[in-house]
Design an enzyme around this catalytic site. Structure first.
Site, short mmCIF file in Angstrom:
data_model
loop_
_atom_site.label_atom_id
_atom_site.label_comp_id
_atom_site.label_asym_id
_atom_site.label_seq_id
_atom_site.Cartn_x
_atom_site.Cartn_y
_atom_site.Cartn_z
N GLN A 135 25.20 126.75 32.90
CA GLN A 135 24.65 125.98 31.79
C GLN A 135 25.67 124.96 31.34
OE1 GLN A 135 21.88 128.40 28.92
NE2 GLN A 135 23.84 129.44 29.02
N LEU A 137 26.25 123.96 28.48
CA LEU A 137 26.92 124.43 27.27
C LEU A 137 28.27 125.08 27.61
CD1 LEU A 137 27.14 125.29 24.27
CD2 LEU A 137 25.75 127.30 24.84
N ASN A 138 28.27 125.92 28.65
CA ASN A 138 29.52 126.59 29.01
C ASN A 138 30.58 125.60 29.48
OD1 ASN A 138 27.22 128.86 30.13
ND2 ASN A 138 28.82 129.56 28.72
N TYR A 247 23.89 131.79 14.52
CA TYR A 247 24.16 130.55 15.24
C TYR A 247 25.06 129.62 14.43
CZ TYR A 247 21.34 131.79 19.21
OH TYR A 247 20.89 132.41 20.34
N ARG A 249 27.69 130.52 12.81
CA ARG A 249 29.02 130.93 13.25
C ARG A 249 29.39 130.24 14.56
NH1 ARG A 249 29.55 133.51 17.69
NH2 ARG A 249 27.30 133.75 17.75
N HIS A 402 15.05 129.58 18.01
CA HIS A 402 15.52 130.95 17.76
C HIS A 402 14.96 131.52 16.46
CE1 HIS A 402 18.07 131.15 21.23
NE2 HIS A 402 18.71 130.06 20.90
N HIS A 404 12.33 133.12 13.62
CA HIS A 404 11.35 134.20 13.60
C HIS A 404 10.24 133.86 12.60
CE1 HIS A 404 14.08 137.60 15.37
NE2 HIS A 404 14.10 136.50 16.09
N ARG A 427 17.81 142.00 22.22
CA ARG A 427 18.69 141.49 23.27
C ARG A 427 19.94 142.35 23.30
NH1 ARG A 427 21.73 135.53 23.52
NH2 ARG A 427 22.38 135.74 25.67
N GLU A 654 29.98 169.59 -1.51
CA GLU A 654 28.70 170.29 -1.63
C GLU A 654 28.09 170.04 -3.00
OE1 GLU A 654 28.70 174.25 -0.22
OE2 GLU A 654 29.49 173.64 1.74
#
Lengths: 726, 726
Positions: A135, A137-138, A247, A249, A402, A404, A427, A654
């Site tokens: 990718q 990105l890497n 994301y 971060r 990404h 929801h 994941r 206890e």
């Protein structure tokens, strides 16, 4: 110039110690000046030495790219950019030639390899293919670290080596990541931030202003794309990143690192002042989006991500350097890490000097969207950010791919734990057995669905019927927020998630007389127009202690709740029909504290006790508890309830206290447009959360209930009552 | 006399500081000599002051007994014996009259109340009724603490008060607990230990040798019952208490505290030398029966019990005082607590002086039964007691009424976690909502049943058909134990748990060439005679990553495994029929480590993936994973398998290593009477666990497999192979 002077002073101790050789750092018991004055930094030096020395032993290994993520060549190239970076820093710090030599040899091997590379053989499609990685990105991440390592050794090289590495490696890599990957480079997206950061820093190191300019202003230098525009569009004015904290971060590192390089090379740009200091604001916001050090798991979040991550080591160091905020030192202390830069040294030294203070975690409203108009995240806290209460209302926008379908959902934290939870992503990052570590099918079929969140589900369908493009267009509207201690209140409205159904949710953190801890209140008003089934799930973390009403239990044959949209993943343990709010409660225990959720049951409503994990033949899902309030309605309804933490279970001694709810009952009253939630404790204290939904702050509202007049000003308030109301 | 001198020296610092008043201890920042020299002790003083001061504020509250466990009068009398004890110690330590006065006033109130008391109104039956509490056991615990508090203030009282408290309270309480509760007092059971300790210590304080004598030797002074006999019969020669570690901890306190009193008042008895020093041995054994500070949850154990418990604060202090073993200091350090006695002061001071060393957790065989002939517990360890490996084979006897039908079961610990688990008790101690905190019905229907343990179940019935009386009569036989590092092996045999079925289990902790951590091996040989169904459950803690064979999954309708004997509580997730050992495996993740269990599937065998929690309408059970190997056999079979911890998931660094098993396959070979388990790693290393079952240590056994000769001496061995065997 102050920076340079300070830097020299800072490095003085380290350099003089370092001259005597590496043994001083790696051998226990030989305290150097650096270790005494900044043990955190000394331990980073030791860590880097150990890693680089291990890599040096293995020699220069630069394989021809072949494998996808997690495979051999992928991992080796990842290790290589780390060793280039760390080797460079070690050379800078210690002056030891062996580090410069090794980094040079690795880079020469890359300079030989790079010109031969085309699209990666394991690419998913040509557009996003990298050269060294599958990718692009890497590849960008490789460049961001490698160019910094190169910068540290470049002046030590022979002219021939320097030219070779300049021309055959970094110039070509920068070319590939910019004009060669124009679509990615021109996005307003964190992938583009990594690319522009890598290319821009390469421009500074090679002395190539063209590269710096396209990085800052985009390929056409119009400023419509590029790093500066990204910093304007990707963060809200409050420094919130629309994809969510996980994301945020990840996105932060190239912003912070490139900004550091801009500041150094071109201080007149005042990059840290850009857009009202957005970069440092984003860093502080990232920290505020945590509880007990872990990020709120919005959207596709891997839940074990905490502040202990490389991006935040860099972020904290840079931010501390710019602000000298002693709260950041306490974050660095918890991280137990810093970075091998001047900024890292400063953090370590000031931490050792005892300058740290507790980080000021606080209640705040974080607007979403580039102009702050696409909803918001409301955080209501009491106590510290590690063991206190935090009520989080996620009223933000979809957050792109990404995101929801979780409009107006919430989470609750207390006593160091997630109490009302969000599933995060389905994941298992980098675990080969789980589809190579990629997002699992259950991320679509469960984790993204509305029923998997603490949100409203209409007619067993997800928001926007699960259509992300539609979801991108409509955000919730934050109507009200008050961080007044004892009466913290957030109200937001969602329109358009379902045709013809609008829902408005008020979440509040309220101090109640006689109770040790605040109570979380939840008033969800639904305006539907015609017949609908409304489900309000509560995802909680604990073991059930007491259920206040009769259950029909599926004890020997466990059915599934529904057919699709996430419902196929829910096992039904039991159902019940509580008839009144004094019985409509469930108490559970989490760690050593009890929690009771209590609600006002609507006529004909049903409660479902359930667990995730059905239709999961590959055991991809975690099995977690769910409580669903279900009501078949002619159109409008109100869900009203509270969550109360109480008592203590002390296994060692206890001794158990207040294991049962301290609330006698609650009551919901609709009066005109206003909603009132009345709360009465066992000890007799009474109060009401009153919501007028009226934006006029000065207008007074009054309601008479049971002969007692309840008055409040403005949108909403928490009112203590004298007595006699219920 | 050394003791007395030392004691004076120890107290010197505290007393001189204490003269200046309590503020010195309760105010932060005012370091006294005591705090500097022994902060642990100073913090105990602060804690006691805070508690006693709070109680003093509330005044003297001695209610007429009314409530059962957990109720108001029950809890108040519990608080009272704590304040009598701690108030007494504070007076002794500080000389402050207010503490003596308050303890005196409380005791005077008791002296007024006690003569009026009869059987407790909430008693379960007359025989075990207390006076102050619903159970006589609680009255004994009251006496053990209260008499120590009284001893500390007694000499400060007026003659009239002293006589009043002597005669109307303590003499009467001792009378009630001895002759008045003769059945309990004469048992060989921990309830009797509490009673004899209370009565005997009262004898010393009141100067009444008769009380001391009946406490030591029983009501008839024959020595057939009483404290000395208890110390002979309740612990095995290795200091193992037959009910298991949870009750061992509880039983220990009266032994240790009364022994301390005997030593002080009657040193010529040499009580700590009695029966080869059994009391200190029992204390050390109690510590050995933990992992990461928590007790192995044998039998009716509450699983959150750790070494952080009052009994062990006393135990560690007394044992340290007698032995000066620096390992005990590290236990005290982990506890973060000590006791307000000379012994506690010594622990705190030596800890502060840096004398602590790691506690020597080690592999050992603990025989069970008064003569050590009723089976054993075999503990095989590698690494430390907090993060290393521990394989525990429970080959002990039933352990009386709190025992479980779990013959030859095992547990496995690694990386700070329980990996192969034992359910412990189905009970929520002191939580009112869960049947008042008593044992739940599921303790009988699930927790005690054989299928709830890592044991063998024949024909879906529990051992001894669930009959405890029958179980008491027959214990397993420990055949072999070797703690040789790298080849630790335990073998035990059980006869009589099922008619006509005998089973012999070898568990081993083996170092395998090329693997980072040892492998746990399990060879269970079953000799049945005729047709049976054999189930071998594995209760494990983790999330499934990979299953090596095809599954039929119950994804939308989850059935129950069986009808009774615990089977009714098991949900069936999936079943499968692996055909070979290279595919018969399941990999899961626990925290950041992966585990693979692998077995040799017998012809026609079936594997069941399951979870506890069926037929549990009150949510009384935890939901935990189970893997069952099931074989329908003509009579004899062998279950052979291994458990392997491997790799690492590092979420922060987004790096995963060795997430899949490092074992290629295993193989079982029966050769004559011998069983051989061959293990082959992916890298090609081969070894075999060879069991001859021959007690002759000098005899050599040889087997030829695949052309390679495998030779070993004696009962069992772990043999590395050159190659070519499999």
């Amino acid at each position: 110039m102050t920076g340079a002077l300070l830097s020299a002073a800072l490095w003085g101790a380290v350099s003089s110690a370092a001259v005597a050789g590496p043994a001083q750092y790696s051998q226990a018991g030989s305290a150097t000046t650096a270790q005494i004055s900044a043990p955190l930094f000394a331990s980073e030096l030791n860590r880097a030495r150990a890693f680089v020395d291990r890599m040096m032993k293995a020699g220069v290994v630069v394989p021809f790219p072949k494998d996808p993520g997690g495979g051999y060549t992928h991992e080796q190239h990842k290790q290589n950019f780390k060793v280039i970076y760390q080797g460079g820093q070690l050379y800078k710090l210690t002056g030891e030639q062996k580090y410069a030599d090794y980094v040079r040899d690795v880079l020469l091997a890359y300079a030989k390899l790079y010109p031969k590379l085309g699209d990666h053989p394991a690419r998913k499609n040509s557009q996003s293919s990298g050269r060294l990685f599958w990718q692009v990105l890497n590849d960008a991440m490789w460049l961001v670290d490698s160019i910094q390592g190169y910068e540290a050794i470049r002046s030590s090289l022979s002219a021939a080596d320097r030219k070779n590495i300049d021309d055959n490696l970094f110039r070509k890599a920068a070319e590939f990541l910019s004009t060669g990957s124009a679509v990615t480079f021109s996005k307003i997206h964190n992938h583009a931030t990594w690319a522009t950061a890598g290319v821009g820093m390469t421009g500074y190191v090679l002395g190539d202003p063209e590269l710096v300019n396209i990085a800052l202003l985009g390929l056409d230098k119009s400023g419509q794309t590029g790093f500066l525009r990204q910093s304007e569009l990707l963060f809200s004015p409050d420094g919130y990143y629309t994809e969510g904290p996980y994301y945020q971060r990840f996105a932060l590192k190239p912003f912070v690192v490139f900004a550091g390089a801009i500041e150094k090379n071109d201080p007149s740009r005042k990059i840290f002042d850009h857009r009202d200091g957005i970069l440092l604001k984003a860093l502080r916001t990232t920290i505020q989006l945590t509880y007990a050090g872990r990020f709120f798991p919005f959207n596709d979040a891997i839940r074990d991500k905490s502040l202990k991550t490389d991006e935040l080591y860099h972020g904290v160091a840079v931010a501390y350097s710019k602000t000298r905020d002693p709260g950041l030192l306490s974050i660095a202390e918890w991280q137990g890490r810093t970075v091998l830069t001047d900024d890292g040294m400063r953090v370590a030294r000031d931490l050792a000097a005892g300058k740290a203070k507790a980080y000021p975690f606080r209640s705040l409203l974080l607007s979403d969207g580039p102009e702050g108009k696409q909803g918001a995240v409301a955080i209501m806290r009491k106590g510290d950010g590690w063991t206190g209460q935090a009520l989080v209302a996620k009223n933000s926008s979809q957050g792109m791919g990404h995101g929801h379908f979780d409009k107006l959902s919430w989470q609750y934290y207390d006593n160091g734990h997630e109490i009302v939870s969000d599933y995060g992503a389905a994941r298992f990052l980098n675990i080969e057995a789980k589809q190579g570590g990629r997002y699992l099918p259950e991320n679509e079929s469960w984790a993204k669905q509305s029923i998997a969140h603490n949100s409203l589900v209409v007619d067993e369908k997800s928001h926007f019927n699960g259509d992300r493009k539609a979801a991108d267009k409509l955000a919730p509207q934050q109507l009200y927020f008050s961080d007044e201690m004892g009466s913290q209140i957030s109200t937001a409205k969602m329109t358009g998630a379902y045709p013809g159904v609008e829902f408005t949710r008020t979440l509040a953190l309220l101090d109640i007389e006689g109770l040790d801890r605040p109570v979380a209140a939840d008033v969800m008003r639904v305006d539907g127009g015609n017949d609908h089934q409304y489900d309000l799930p509560l995802h909680y973390n604990g073991h059930i202690m007491r259920v206040g009403f009769e259950l029909e239990s599926n004890v020997a044959d466990r059915p599934v709740l529904g057919e699709g949209n996430g419902y196929q993943h829910i096992w039904v343990d039991a159902t019940g029909q509580p008839s009144s709010a004094d019985k409509a409660f469930v108490t559970w225990i989490t760690d050593d504290r009890f929690y009771t959720t209590r609600w006002v049951p609507q006529a004909g409503s049903q409660t479902i006790l359930a667990e995730s994990g059905a239709n999961d033949p590959d055991f991809n899902l975690r099995r977690e508890q769910i409580l669903v309030q279900r009501v078949a309605s002619g159109g409008d309804t109100v869900f009203a309830g509270i969550l109360e933490g109480h008592g203590r279970y002390d296994g060692a001694a206890e001794r158990t206290t207040a294991s049962d709810s301290q609330i006698r009952t609650i009551r919901h009253v609709r009066h005109g447009d206003a909603d009132l939630l009345l709360i009465q404790t066992l000890a007799g204290a009474k109060s009401v959360l009153a919501i007028s939904y009226d934006q006029d702050r000065s207008r007074t509202h009054s309601v008479i209930i049971g002969g007692e007049k309840i008055s409040w000003k403005g949108f909403a308030a928490h009112v203590r009552l004298g007595g006699g109301v219920q």
